[in-house]
Scaffold this motif. Structure first.
Motif, PDB file in Angstrom:
ATOM      1  N   ILE A 186      31.295  46.569  41.845  1.00  0.00           N
ATOM      2  CA  ILE A 186      30.006  46.784  42.507  1.00  0.00           C
ATOM      3  C   ILE A 186      30.299  47.409  43.860  1.00  0.00           C
ATOM      4  CG2 ILE A 186      27.989  45.614  43.481  1.00  0.00           C
ATOM      5  CD1 ILE A 186      28.308  43.562  41.176  1.00  0.00           C
ATOM      6  N   LEU A 187      29.440  48.345  44.269  1.00  0.00           N
ATOM      7  CA  LEU A 187      29.696  49.102  45.488  1.00  0.00           C
ATOM      8  C   LEU A 187      30.003  48.192  46.672  1.00  0.00           C
ATOM      9  CD1 LEU A 187      29.741  52.009  46.539  1.00  0.00           C
ATOM     10  CD2 LEU A 187      27.355  51.701  47.240  1.00  0.00           C
ATOM     11  N   GLY A 188      31.140  48.448  47.314  1.00  0.00           N
ATOM     12  CA  GLY A 188      31.518  47.680  48.495  1.00  0.00           C
ATOM     13  C   GLY A 188      32.178  46.347  48.203  1.00  0.00           C
ATOM     14  N   GLN A 189      32.357  46.048  46.910  1.00  0.00           N
ATOM     15  CA  GLN A 189      32.952  44.759  46.558  1.00  0.00           C
ATOM     16  C   GLN A 189      34.292  44.953  45.846  1.00  0.00           C
ATOM     17  OE1 GLN A 189      30.260  41.985  44.700  1.00  0.00           O
ATOM     18  NE2 GLN A 189      28.501  42.735  45.866  1.00  0.00           N
ATOM     19  N   LYS A 190      34.932  43.855  45.543  1.00  0.00           N
ATOM     20  CA  LYS A 190      36.252  43.951  44.921  1.00  0.00           C
ATOM     21  C   LYS A 190      36.132  44.285  43.441  1.00  0.00           C
ATOM     22  CE  LYS A 190      37.646  39.741  45.955  1.00  0.00           C
ATOM     23  NZ  LYS A 190      38.510  38.534  45.992  1.00  0.00           N
ATOM     24  N   VAL A 191      37.229  44.726  42.885  1.00  0.00           N
ATOM     25  CA  VAL A 191      37.290  45.032  41.460  1.00  0.00           C
ATOM     26  C   VAL A 191      37.389  43.711  40.689  1.00  0.00           C
ATOM     27  CG1 VAL A 191      38.619  46.226  39.684  1.00  0.00           C
ATOM     28  CG2 VAL A 191      38.454  47.205  41.984  1.00  0.00           C
ATOM     29  N   GLU A 192      36.541  43.581  39.657  1.00  0.00           N
ATOM     30  CA  GLU A 192      36.484  42.321  38.906  1.00  0.00           C
ATOM     31  C   GLU A 192      36.826  42.563  37.436  1.00  0.00           C
ATOM     32  OE1 GLU A 192      32.783  39.851  40.476  1.00  0.00           O
ATOM     33  OE2 GLU A 192      32.234  41.928  39.987  1.00  0.00           O
ATOM     34  N   PHE A 193      37.597  41.682  36.880  1.00  0.00           N
ATOM     35  CA  PHE A 193      37.954  41.737  35.464  1.00  0.00           C
ATOM     36  C   PHE A 193      36.750  41.387  34.604  1.00  0.00           C
ATOM     37  CE2 PHE A 193      40.393  41.149  31.679  1.00  0.00           C
ATOM     38  CZ  PHE A 193      39.983  39.959  31.098  1.00  0.00           C
ATOM     39  N   LEU A 194      36.566  42.152  33.539  1.00  0.00           N
ATOM     40  CA  LEU A 194      35.518  41.829  32.566  1.00  0.00           C
ATOM     41  C   LEU A 194      36.124  41.285  31.272  1.00  0.00           C
ATOM     42  CD1 LEU A 194      33.078  44.884  32.818  1.00  0.00           C
ATOM     43  CD2 LEU A 194      32.756  42.592  33.737  1.00  0.00           C
ATOM     44  N   VAL A 195      37.024  42.071  30.674  1.00  0.00           N
ATOM     45  CA  VAL A 195      37.479  41.717  29.336  1.00  0.00           C
ATOM     46  C   VAL A 195      38.800  42.394  29.039  1.00  0.00           C
ATOM     47  CG1 VAL A 195      36.261  43.641  28.241  1.00  0.00           C
ATOM     48  CG2 VAL A 195      36.681  41.555  26.924  1.00  0.00           C
ATOM     49  N   SER A 196      39.620  41.742  28.217  1.00  0.00           N
ATOM     50  CA  SER A 196      40.823  42.370  27.696  1.00  0.00           C
ATOM     51  C   SER A 196      40.762  42.345  26.175  1.00  0.00           C
ATOM     52  CB  SER A 196      42.091  41.689  28.200  1.00  0.00           C
ATOM     53  OG  SER A 196      42.109  40.315  27.844  1.00  0.00           O
ATOM     54  N   PHE A 197      41.438  43.291  25.553  1.00  0.00           N
ATOM     55  CA  PHE A 197      41.270  43.534  24.116  1.00  0.00           C
ATOM     56  C   PHE A 197      42.612  43.924  23.543  1.00  0.00           C
ATOM     57  CE2 PHE A 197      38.203  44.497  20.784  1.00  0.00           C
ATOM     58  CZ  PHE A 197      38.781  45.487  20.010  1.00  0.00           C
ATOM     59  N   TYR A 198      42.981  43.240  22.454  1.00  0.00           N
ATOM     60  CA  TYR A 198      44.259  43.546  21.812  1.00  0.00           C
ATOM     61  C   TYR A 198      44.128  43.262  20.328  1.00  0.00           C
ATOM     62  CZ  TYR A 198      49.011  42.787  20.113  1.00  0.00           C
ATOM     63  OH  TYR A 198      50.161  42.828  19.371  1.00  0.00           O
ATOM     64  N   ASN A 199      44.702  44.112  19.532  1.00  0.00           N
ATOM     65  CA  ASN A 199      44.732  43.904  18.081  1.00  0.00           C
ATOM     66  C   ASN A 199      43.319  43.711  17.525  1.00  0.00           C
ATOM     67  OD1 ASN A 199      46.166  43.714  15.665  1.00  0.00           O
ATOM     68  ND2 ASN A 199      46.369  41.492  15.812  1.00  0.00           N
ATOM     69  N   ASN A 200      42.407  44.516  18.018  1.00  0.00           N
ATOM     70  CA  ASN A 200      41.020  44.531  17.562  1.00  0.00           C
ATOM     71  C   ASN A 200      40.229  43.268  17.837  1.00  0.00           C
ATOM     72  OD1 ASN A 200      40.471  47.141  16.582  1.00  0.00           O
ATOM     73  ND2 ASN A 200      41.752  46.740  14.791  1.00  0.00           N
ATOM     74  N   GLU A 201      40.682  42.528  18.825  1.00  0.00           N
ATOM     75  CA  GLU A 201      39.852  41.410  19.233  1.00  0.00           C
ATOM     76  C   GLU A 201      39.980  41.134  20.723  1.00  0.00           C
ATOM     77  OE1 GLU A 201      41.186  38.520  16.304  1.00  0.00           O
ATOM     78  OE2 GLU A 201      42.512  37.642  17.793  1.00  0.00           O
ATOM     79  N   ILE A 202      38.979  40.437  21.239  1.00  0.00           N
ATOM     80  CA  ILE A 202      38.987  40.088  22.653  1.00  0.00           C
ATOM     81  C   ILE A 202      40.041  39.021  22.894  1.00  0.00           C
ATOM     82  CG2 ILE A 202      37.657  38.921  24.449  1.00  0.00           C
ATOM     83  CD1 ILE A 202      35.155  40.298  23.329  1.00  0.00           C
ATOM     84  N   SER A 203      40.923  39.271  23.888  1.00  0.00           N
ATOM     85  CA  SER A 203      41.926  38.270  24.237  1.00  0.00           C
ATOM     86  C   SER A 203      41.433  37.346  25.334  1.00  0.00           C
ATOM     87  CB  SER A 203      43.214  38.904  24.746  1.00  0.00           C
ATOM     88  OG  SER A 203      43.355  40.219  24.378  1.00  0.00           O
ATOM     89  N   GLU A 204      40.718  37.895  26.267  1.00  0.00           N
ATOM     90  CA  GLU A 204      40.208  37.102  27.377  1.00  0.00           C
ATOM     91  C   GLU A 204      38.955  37.788  27.921  1.00  0.00           C
ATOM     92  OE1 GLU A 204      43.028  36.637  30.581  1.00  0.00           O
ATOM     93  OE2 GLU A 204      41.790  35.169  31.632  1.00  0.00           O
TER      94      GLU A 204
ATOM     95  N   MET B  95      52.923  35.551  25.776  1.00  0.00           N
ATOM     96  CA  MET B  95      51.986  35.540  24.661  1.00  0.00           C
ATOM     97  C   MET B  95      51.547  36.971  24.385  1.00  0.00           C
ATOM     98  SD  MET B  95      51.817  32.363  24.042  1.00  0.00           S
ATOM     99  CE  MET B  95      50.406  32.208  22.961  1.00  0.00           C
ATOM    100  N   GLU B  96      51.099  37.197  23.183  1.00  0.00           N
ATOM    101  CA  GLU B  96      50.733  38.567  22.813  1.00  0.00           C
ATOM    102  C   GLU B  96      49.288  38.870  23.152  1.00  0.00           C
ATOM    103  OE1 GLU B  96      53.523  40.385  19.327  1.00  0.00           O
ATOM    104  OE2 GLU B  96      51.503  39.732  18.864  1.00  0.00           O
ATOM    105  N   TYR B  97      48.971  38.774  24.430  1.00  0.00           N
ATOM    106  CA  TYR B  97      47.688  39.294  24.871  1.00  0.00           C
ATOM    107  C   TYR B  97      47.871  39.870  26.252  1.00  0.00           C
ATOM    108  CZ  TYR B  97      47.364  34.711  27.177  1.00  0.00           C
ATOM    109  OH  TYR B  97      47.606  33.597  27.897  1.00  0.00           O
ATOM    110  N   GLY B  98      47.007  40.779  26.605  1.00  0.00           N
ATOM    111  CA  GLY B  98      47.120  41.397  27.913  1.00  0.00           C
ATOM    112  C   GLY B  98      46.697  40.428  28.992  1.00  0.00           C
TER     113      GLY B  98
END
Lengths: 116, 118
Positions: free
Chosen positions: A38-56, B100-103
């Protein structure tokens, strides 16, 4: 040198509309991420993706958000019903593997999303 | 949870001089990486330098070097011979290292705006 690309560079949408932000990660990379700033704010993590699924995913990544790798090259972020507070710069990133120097995440140029 | 703190919202330096940007972090992890990313006015995020926590030797990349103090949880960036093109927002970021195998996500500080003056 290979790079992450994102399209569009700027997207303007009306509140309540669906948007899809597109990313093409570096070709031999296996891990994909979305961040927002968001403008003027820090970079924030949304999602990570590996092997066709969300990891976090973060608490920001609620049911309005989804990610997909529809083919071998694209990685998309969909926002189903945009809100004013979704206005931000959205960055895609990718990394080759986990562990060692291949953990480094390389970022795309970002998509500026403006919700009116 | 990890936190990253950059206490200098803005810094300025004369061209050809040296400047140091500060970063501290808080974590209970023992294995992790630290990064400095640069974000010029174009807003592209560009990797500047990376440090593995298990390495005692400070990382260097041309004019950029870090002072990594693990016990103090401090990770400062030194830019030597500053150039006008170094003008940007600089973000310090933390990433825990797992097998672990995730980013793993990056946790960013709030950033420091650096202005290089001619």
């Amino acid at each position: 040198e290979p790079e992450v690309t994102q399209t569009p560079s700027h997207q303007v949408t009306q509140m309540g509309q669906e948007v899809i932000l597109r990313c093409v990660p570096i070709s031999n990379h296996l891990y994909f991420y979305w961040y927002r700033q968001i403008l003027g704010q820090k970079v924030e993590f949304l999602v990570s993706f590996y092997n066709n699924e969300i990891s976090e995913k973060s608490e920001i990544f609620d049911d309005q958000f989804s990610v997909e790798r529809p083919d071998g090259s694209n990685f998309t972020l969909k926002i189903r019903s945009t809100k004013l507070e979704d206005s931000a710069m959205y960055f895609c990133a990718s990394s080759e593997l986990f562990g060692g120097s291949t953990d480094t995440q390389y970022f795309g140029p970002g998509t500026r999303l403006t919700v009116l | 949870a990890q936190t990253v703190t950059q206490s200098q919202p803005e810094m300025s330096v004369q061209e050809a001089e040296t400047v140091t940007l500060s970063c501290t972090y808080d974590t209970s992890e023992n294995n992790y990486y630290l990064f400095w990313y640069k974000q010029p006015p174009s807003r592209q995020m560009i990797l500047v330098i990376r440090q593995e926590a298990y390495k005692q030797q400070n990382a260097t990349e041309n004019r950029f070097s870090v002072n990594f103090q693990k016990a103090a949880k401090s990770f400062s960036l030194k830019i030597s011979d500053s150039q006008l093109g170094d003008t940007a927002m600089y973000f310090c970021a933390f990433m825990k290292r797992t097998y672990m195998e995730y980013g793993n996500k990056l946790v960013f500080g709030a950033g420091t705006i650096l202005r290089v003056k001619s």
